[in-house]
Design a protein around this motif. Sequence first.
Motif, mmCIF file in Angstrom:
data_model
loop_
_atom_site.group_PDB
_atom_site.id
_atom_site.type_symbol
_atom_site.label_atom_id
_atom_site.label_comp_id
_atom_site.label_asym_id
_atom_site.label_seq_id
_atom_site.Cartn_x
_atom_site.Cartn_y
_atom_site.Cartn_z
ATOM 1 N N ILE A 165 7.687 0.562 -8.281
ATOM 2 C CA ILE A 165 7.203 -0.103 -6.979
ATOM 3 C C ILE A 165 5.690 -0.186 -6.789
ATOM 4 O O ILE A 165 5.270 0.866 -6.943
ATOM 5 C CB ILE A 165 8.175 0.486 -5.725
ATOM 6 C CG1 ILE A 165 9.537 0.705 -6.397
ATOM 7 C CG2 ILE A 165 7.890 -0.046 -4.524
ATOM 8 C CD1 ILE A 165 10.290 1.855 -5.275
ATOM 9 N N PRO A 166 5.150 -1.480 -6.317
ATOM 10 C CA PRO A 166 3.888 -1.374 -6.006
ATOM 11 C C PRO A 166 3.362 -0.258 -4.951
ATOM 12 O O PRO A 166 4.240 -0.367 -3.996
ATOM 13 C CB PRO A 166 3.578 -2.989 -5.952
ATOM 14 C CG PRO A 166 5.166 -3.539 -5.689
ATOM 15 C CD PRO A 166 5.868 -2.516 -6.051
ATOM 16 N N GLY A 167 2.224 0.002 -5.219
ATOM 17 C CA GLY A 167 1.756 1.051 -3.894
ATOM 18 C C GLY A 167 2.634 2.201 -3.987
ATOM 19 O O GLY A 167 3.129 2.580 -5.034
ATOM 20 N N GLU A 168 1.869 3.266 -3.057
ATOM 21 C CA GLU A 168 2.642 4.464 -3.102
ATOM 22 C C GLU A 168 3.894 4.319 -2.297
ATOM 23 O O GLU A 168 4.094 3.760 -1.443
ATOM 24 C CB GLU A 168 1.802 5.458 -2.299
ATOM 25 C CG GLU A 168 0.580 5.721 -2.863
ATOM 26 C CD GLU A 168 -0.461 6.724 -2.080
ATOM 27 O OE1 GLU A 168 -0.262 7.886 -1.991
ATOM 28 O OE2 GLU A 168 -1.397 5.941 -1.277
ATOM 29 N N THR A 169 4.930 5.272 -2.978
ATOM 30 C CA THR A 169 6.376 5.555 -2.340
ATOM 31 C C THR A 169 6.555 7.041 -2.337
ATOM 32 O O THR A 169 6.185 7.867 -2.911
ATOM 33 C CB THR A 169 7.151 4.790 -3.387
ATOM 34 O OG1 THR A 169 6.937 3.601 -3.711
ATOM 35 C CG2 THR A 169 8.688 4.815 -2.599
ATOM 36 N N LYS A 170 7.161 7.198 -0.915
ATOM 37 C CA LYS A 170 7.400 8.722 -0.639
ATOM 38 C C LYS A 170 8.890 8.780 0.193
ATOM 39 O O LYS A 170 9.085 7.754 1.029
ATOM 40 C CB LYS A 170 6.293 9.223 0.206
ATOM 41 C CG LYS A 170 6.580 10.998 0.211
ATOM 42 C CD LYS A 170 5.129 11.528 0.950
ATOM 43 C CE LYS A 170 5.342 12.891 0.968
ATOM 44 N NZ LYS A 170 4.234 13.455 1.692
ATOM 45 N N LYS B 254 0.850 -1.290 0.018
ATOM 46 C CA LYS B 254 0.151 -0.034 -0.025
ATOM 47 C C LYS B 254 0.921 1.351 -0.016
ATOM 48 O O LYS B 254 0.838 2.048 -0.947
ATOM 49 C CB LYS B 254 -0.916 -0.005 1.374
ATOM 50 C CG LYS B 254 -1.953 1.188 1.176
ATOM 51 C CD LYS B 254 -2.601 1.159 0.214
ATOM 52 C CE LYS B 254 -3.943 2.297 0.141
ATOM 53 N NZ LYS B 254 -4.791 2.280 -1.021
ATOM 54 N N ARG B 255 1.757 1.185 0.900
ATOM 55 C CA ARG B 255 2.711 2.390 1.100
ATOM 56 C C ARG B 255 3.935 2.178 1.795
ATOM 57 O O ARG B 255 4.114 1.297 2.516
ATOM 58 C CB ARG B 255 2.293 3.691 2.100
ATOM 59 C CG ARG B 255 0.853 4.275 1.449
ATOM 60 C CD ARG B 255 0.375 5.584 2.379
ATOM 61 N NE ARG B 255 -0.316 6.152 1.730
ATOM 62 C CZ ARG B 255 -0.780 7.243 2.030
ATOM 63 N NH1 ARG B 255 -0.937 7.697 3.375
ATOM 64 N NH2 ARG B 255 -1.769 8.193 1.308
ATOM 65 N N ILE B 256 5.034 2.717 1.021
ATOM 66 C CA ILE B 256 6.246 2.599 1.487
ATOM 67 C C ILE B 256 6.972 3.888 1.528
ATOM 68 O O ILE B 256 7.198 4.695 0.582
ATOM 69 C CB ILE B 256 7.287 1.851 0.342
ATOM 70 C CG1 ILE B 256 6.525 0.407 0.142
ATOM 71 C CG2 ILE B 256 8.861 1.588 1.028
ATOM 72 C CD1 ILE B 256 7.088 -0.319 -1.048
ATOM 73 N N ALA B 257 7.334 4.287 2.989
ATOM 74 C CA ALA B 257 8.101 5.533 3.382
ATOM 75 C C ALA B 257 9.670 5.167 3.452
ATOM 76 O O ALA B 257 10.148 4.308 3.942
ATOM 77 C CB ALA B 257 7.462 5.903 4.553
ATOM 78 N N VAL B 258 10.192 5.719 2.536
ATOM 79 C CA VAL B 258 11.700 5.687 2.434
ATOM 80 C C VAL B 258 12.249 6.920 3.490
ATOM 81 O O VAL B 258 12.126 7.891 2.790
ATOM 82 C CB VAL B 258 12.563 5.593 1.344
ATOM 83 C CG1 VAL B 258 13.879 5.415 1.224
ATOM 84 C CG2 VAL B 258 11.848 4.430 0.284
ATOM 85 N N VAL B 259 12.993 6.511 4.404
ATOM 86 C CA VAL B 259 13.654 7.550 5.361
ATOM 87 C C VAL B 259 14.958 7.642 4.974
ATOM 88 O O VAL B 259 15.760 6.575 5.580
ATOM 89 C CB VAL B 259 13.247 7.617 6.999
ATOM 90 C CG1 VAL B 259 13.722 8.563 7.699
ATOM 91 C CG2 VAL B 259 11.496 7.394 6.798
ATOM 92 N N THR B 260 15.722 8.756 4.662
ATOM 93 C CA THR B 260 17.276 8.408 4.405
ATOM 94 C C THR B 260 17.555 10.090 3.964
ATOM 95 O O THR B 260 16.836 10.885 3.526
ATOM 96 C CB THR B 260 17.664 7.708 3.219
ATOM 97 O OG1 THR B 260 18.927 7.614 3.342
ATOM 98 C CG2 THR B 260 16.891 8.163 1.952
ATOM 99 N N ASP B 261 19.013 10.297 4.395
ATOM 100 C CA ASP B 261 19.434 11.439 3.530
ATOM 101 C C ASP B 261 20.648 11.276 2.764
ATOM 102 O O ASP B 261 21.314 12.129 2.458
ATOM 103 C CB ASP B 261 20.242 12.323 4.973
ATOM 104 C CG ASP B 261 19.268 12.691 6.155
ATOM 105 O OD1 ASP B 261 18.038 13.089 5.587
ATOM 106 O OD2 ASP B 261 19.647 13.206 7.087
#
Length: 126
Positions: A97-102, A75-82
């Motif tokens: 990528i399947p689903g929403e990505t932010k 459904k959703r993938i949050a990628v947290v990175t600098d």
Amino acid sequence: MIEKLENLPEGVIGFKIHTKLAAEDYQQVLAPAVEQATQVGPIRCVLVIEEFHGMTGGAVKDDLKLGMEHLRGWKRIAVVTDIAWISNLTGLFGWMIPGETKVFPLAEQQSAIAWAAEPGPDQASN
């Protein structure tokens, strides 16, 4: 190496990635968590990447396998990175990528978790 994030909202799974991912990370941590998440509903995931040194060949194979086995479950993938190149690649290839990505900066990890937990437009109350 990967570690599971704790104390996330219901329905959200999360992981912190350290250095290099190996097949064992998928088999022992990621795959069981994703399997369990699919039993509850769509997969909502937070990936925190502070440092990344690639993936072993086995990890690449397991990554593709995990994604394909649950192709419609994301459904959703949050990628947290600098890390700029990870942010750029996620933005460039997110449509694959399947689903929403932010992507979120490390300083906004709590915002990423909240976004991953939000109901999508098809789940919002009327």
